[in-house]
Design a protein around this motif. Structure first.
Motif, PDB file in Angstrom:
ATOM      1  N   LYS A   1       0.822  -1.202   0.000  1.00  0.00           N
ATOM      2  CA  LYS A   1       0.000   0.000   0.000  1.00  0.00           C
ATOM      3  C   LYS A   1       0.858   1.254   0.000  1.00  0.00           C
ATOM      4  O   LYS A   1       0.557   2.236  -0.664  1.00  0.00           O
ATOM      5  CB  LYS A   1      -0.913  -0.008   1.228  1.00  0.00           C
ATOM      6  N   LEU A   2       1.975   1.197   0.781  1.00  0.00           N
ATOM      7  CA  LEU A   2       2.834   2.367   0.832  1.00  0.00           C
ATOM      8  C   LEU A   2       3.502   2.627  -0.509  1.00  0.00           C
ATOM      9  O   LEU A   2       3.653   3.763  -0.935  1.00  0.00           O
ATOM     10  CB  LEU A   2       3.910   2.171   1.913  1.00  0.00           C
ATOM     11  N   GLU A   3       3.917   1.508  -1.208  1.00  0.00           N
ATOM     12  CA  GLU A   3       4.598   1.698  -2.472  1.00  0.00           C
ATOM     13  C   GLU A   3       3.669   2.202  -3.548  1.00  0.00           C
ATOM     14  O   GLU A   3       4.095   2.799  -4.535  1.00  0.00           O
ATOM     15  CB  GLU A   3       5.235   0.369  -2.902  1.00  0.00           C
ATOM     16  N   SER A   4       2.357   1.990  -3.399  1.00  0.00           N
ATOM     17  CA  SER A   4       1.426   2.459  -4.399  1.00  0.00           C
ATOM     18  C   SER A   4       1.111   3.937  -4.247  1.00  0.00           C
ATOM     19  O   SER A   4       0.561   4.546  -5.147  1.00  0.00           O
ATOM     20  CB  SER A   4       0.119   1.653  -4.305  1.00  0.00           C
ATOM     21  N   GLU A   5       1.484   4.495  -3.082  1.00  0.00           N
ATOM     22  CA  GLU A   5       1.222   5.912  -2.861  1.00  0.00           C
ATOM     23  C   GLU A   5       2.314   6.739  -3.517  1.00  0.00           C
ATOM     24  O   GLU A   5       3.490   6.380  -3.478  1.00  0.00           O
ATOM     25  CB  GLU A   5       1.172   6.202  -1.362  1.00  0.00           C
ATOM     26  N   PRO A   6       1.990   7.867  -4.088  1.00  0.00           N
ATOM     27  CA  PRO A   6       3.013   8.690  -4.727  1.00  0.00           C
ATOM     28  C   PRO A   6       3.907   9.337  -3.687  1.00  0.00           C
ATOM     29  O   PRO A   6       3.463   9.753  -2.633  1.00  0.00           O
ATOM     30  CB  PRO A   6       2.182   9.741  -5.494  1.00  0.00           C
ATOM     31  N   GLY A   7       5.211   9.409  -3.971  1.00  0.00           N
ATOM     32  CA  GLY A   7       6.157  10.053  -3.066  1.00  0.00           C
ATOM     33  C   GLY A   7       6.472  11.453  -3.541  1.00  0.00           C
ATOM     34  O   GLY A   7       5.823  12.005  -4.438  1.00  0.00           O
TER      35      GLY A   7
ATOM     36  N   ARG B   1      14.540  -4.728  -1.053  1.00  0.00           N
ATOM     37  CA  ARG B   1      13.832  -4.209  -2.225  1.00  0.00           C
ATOM     38  C   ARG B   1      13.816  -2.689  -2.148  1.00  0.00           C
ATOM     39  O   ARG B   1      13.435  -2.109  -1.130  1.00  0.00           O
ATOM     40  CB  ARG B   1      12.410  -4.749  -2.291  1.00  0.00           C
ATOM     41  N   LEU B   2      14.245  -2.078  -3.231  1.00  0.00           N
ATOM     42  CA  LEU B   2      14.281  -0.624  -3.326  1.00  0.00           C
ATOM     43  C   LEU B   2      13.115  -0.149  -4.183  1.00  0.00           C
ATOM     44  O   LEU B   2      12.783  -0.772  -5.198  1.00  0.00           O
ATOM     45  CB  LEU B   2      15.606  -0.157  -3.937  1.00  0.00           C
ATOM     46  N   SER B   3      12.515   0.946  -3.768  1.00  0.00           N
ATOM     47  CA  SER B   3      11.381   1.500  -4.502  1.00  0.00           C
ATOM     48  C   SER B   3      11.380   3.017  -4.358  1.00  0.00           C
ATOM     49  O   SER B   3      12.093   3.580  -3.518  1.00  0.00           O
ATOM     50  CB  SER B   3      10.053   0.920  -3.982  1.00  0.00           C
ATOM     51  N   HIS B   4      10.571   3.662  -5.172  1.00  0.00           N
ATOM     52  CA  HIS B   4      10.409   5.119  -5.129  1.00  0.00           C
ATOM     53  C   HIS B   4      11.749   5.849  -5.249  1.00  0.00           C
ATOM     54  O   HIS B   4      12.108   6.676  -4.405  1.00  0.00           O
ATOM     55  CB  HIS B   4       9.693   5.565  -3.839  1.00  0.00           C
ATOM     56  N   ALA B   5      12.499   5.520  -6.286  1.00  0.00           N
ATOM     57  CA  ALA B   5      13.735   6.258  -6.541  1.00  0.00           C
ATOM     58  C   ALA B   5      13.391   7.694  -6.932  1.00  0.00           C
ATOM     59  O   ALA B   5      12.571   7.930  -7.812  1.00  0.00           O
ATOM     60  CB  ALA B   5      14.521   5.575  -7.657  1.00  0.00           C
TER      61      ALA B   5
ATOM     62  N   TYR C   1      16.091   6.304  -2.058  1.00  0.00           N
ATOM     63  CA  TYR C   1      15.230   5.134  -2.245  1.00  0.00           C
ATOM     64  C   TYR C   1      14.523   4.809  -0.930  1.00  0.00           C
ATOM     65  O   TYR C   1      14.992   5.174   0.159  1.00  0.00           O
ATOM     66  CB  TYR C   1      16.043   3.898  -2.664  1.00  0.00           C
ATOM     67  N   ASP C   2      13.413   4.093  -1.043  1.00  0.00           N
ATOM     68  CA  ASP C   2      12.776   3.466   0.116  1.00  0.00           C
ATOM     69  C   ASP C   2      13.156   1.986   0.095  1.00  0.00           C
ATOM     70  O   ASP C   2      12.845   1.275  -0.865  1.00  0.00           O
ATOM     71  CB  ASP C   2      11.254   3.615   0.061  1.00  0.00           C
ATOM     72  N   MET C   3      13.839   1.528   1.144  1.00  0.00           N
ATOM     73  CA  MET C   3      14.295   0.149   1.200  1.00  0.00           C
ATOM     74  C   MET C   3      13.467  -0.645   2.201  1.00  0.00           C
ATOM     75  O   MET C   3      13.236  -0.196   3.325  1.00  0.00           O
ATOM     76  CB  MET C   3      15.768   0.078   1.614  1.00  0.00           C
ATOM     77  N   ASN C   4      13.016  -1.836   1.792  1.00  0.00           N
ATOM     78  CA  ASN C   4      12.281  -2.751   2.664  1.00  0.00           C
ATOM     79  C   ASN C   4      12.905  -4.137   2.541  1.00  0.00           C
ATOM     80  O   ASN C   4      13.008  -4.672   1.432  1.00  0.00           O
ATOM     81  CB  ASN C   4      10.797  -2.807   2.270  1.00  0.00           C
ATOM     82  N   TYR C   5      13.306  -4.675   3.654  1.00  0.00           N
ATOM     83  CA  TYR C   5      13.937  -5.993   3.672  1.00  0.00           C
ATOM     84  C   TYR C   5      13.151  -6.913   4.602  1.00  0.00           C
ATOM     85  O   TYR C   5      13.117  -6.701   5.805  1.00  0.00           O
ATOM     86  CB  TYR C   5      15.388  -5.875   4.137  1.00  0.00           C
TER      87      TYR C   5
END
Length: 306
Positions: free
Chosen positions: A72-78, A149-153, A169-173
């Motif tokens: 859900k967080l990754e689907s939100e625009p940064g 996993r990196l997202s929202h570069a 980046y937003d990193m989630n491990y």
């Protein structure tokens, strides 16, 4: 004026008070010595009859919940435009898999697990404080199967004029990395090897989430480097660690909350202190030159704080 003597043939209040305090101290010493401490000097460590285990099912359940929330967080625009990082995630996965294979010496199954366990045990005993901890026995090691996993570069412009922009980046491990060990805490007072407190401990990581900042090399720097900062400045991180512990020889204390808080605090401190990595560019700088630059930066930071 009458004087109260401590030692007389007839019992006095002072004698009773001293005898009572001495009895309490002696009783406390015997309880600690023979119930919790292990005073056997012949063995460097005593393997606990109970070894904490990692509850894999509960970790997977928690991880699935976290994945839903992170999705859900990754689907939100940064802030700014978000760039796909799938190519970088694939690269990180391949790099970690290569290190896992090397750690297991290319072996699969129980043989590879034993090689990884022995290497971790050797490293742990090489780094342990010999005057505080006895020999560390590693019972099992799980190096995990996943990768960060990196997202929202996104590009972060600097407030300083002329400074190059950073990439964040937003990193989630999410993984099931764990280690199970047993050792003894040494008590060297009032004399060396006075007593030892057996400790069995299992530490498992289920979630590590933090923003990561990548700073490109400055072309005009004396020794250009690529800098990774974890977590990014002016930000915090999420660290979900589970610990199970057992302390004592005959009488045992299970899952002491203060021990969990101490371990979590030390891990967070190490991440904050060691969370900056510099990658040396071939032909433009050497490792020794970059190390000298890092020492100089630390000295300037200490002077600024003092």
């Amino acid at each position: 004026m009458a004087t109260a003597y401590v030692f007389t043939l007839q019992p006095t209040f002072t004698q009773g008070l001293i005898l009572g305090q001495a009895s309490i101290l002696l009783l406390l010493f015997l309880v600690l010595k023979y119930l919790f401490f292990d005073s056997d000097p012949d063995r460097p460590y005593r393997k606990a009859s109970y070894q904490p285990k990692v509850e894999v099912d509960s970790i997977h359940e928690d991880s699935s919940d976290v994945r839903v929330n992170l999705g859900k967080l990754e689907s939100e625009p940064g802030d700014g435009e978000a760039e796909s990082s799938e190519w970088l995630n694939l690269l990180l996965k391949q790099v970690l898999d290569a290190y896992r294979v090397k750690l297991r010496n290319g072996l699969l199954g129980p043989e590879g697990d034993e090689v990884a366990r022995q290497r971790v045990e050797d490293f742990a005993n090489k780094m342990r404080p010999t005057g505080f901890l006895d020999y560390i026995k590693v019972h099992s090691v799980d190096v995990g199967t996943s990768a960060p996993r990196l997202s929202h570069a996104r590009i972060r412009t600097q407030s300083i004029p002329g400074a190059d922009a950073d990439i964040e980046y937003d990193m989630n491990y999410i993984d099931s990395i764990s280690i199970s060990i047993s050792t003894s805490v040494l008590f060297n007072y009032p004399f060396p090897s006075f007593a030892r407190l057996p400790v069995s401990l299992t530490i498992s990581l289920s979630l590590f989430s933090a923003p990561v900042r990548l700073t490109p090399p400055n072309p005009f720097a004396p020794h250009p480097t690529i800098t990774f900062t974890l977590p990014a400045p002016h930000s915090d991180f999420v660290l979900d660690i589970k610990t199970t512990s057992l302390m004592g020889s005959r009488a045992k204390l299970e899952d002491v909350p203060k021990l969990h808080e101490l371990i979590l605090h030390q891990i967070r401190r190490v991440i904050l202190e060691k969370g900056t990595w510099k990658v040396v560019l071939p032909g433009l700088a050497s490792v020794n030159e970059v190390e000298e630059d890092v020492k100089m930066e630390h000295q300037l930071a200490e002077k600024a704080l003092s």
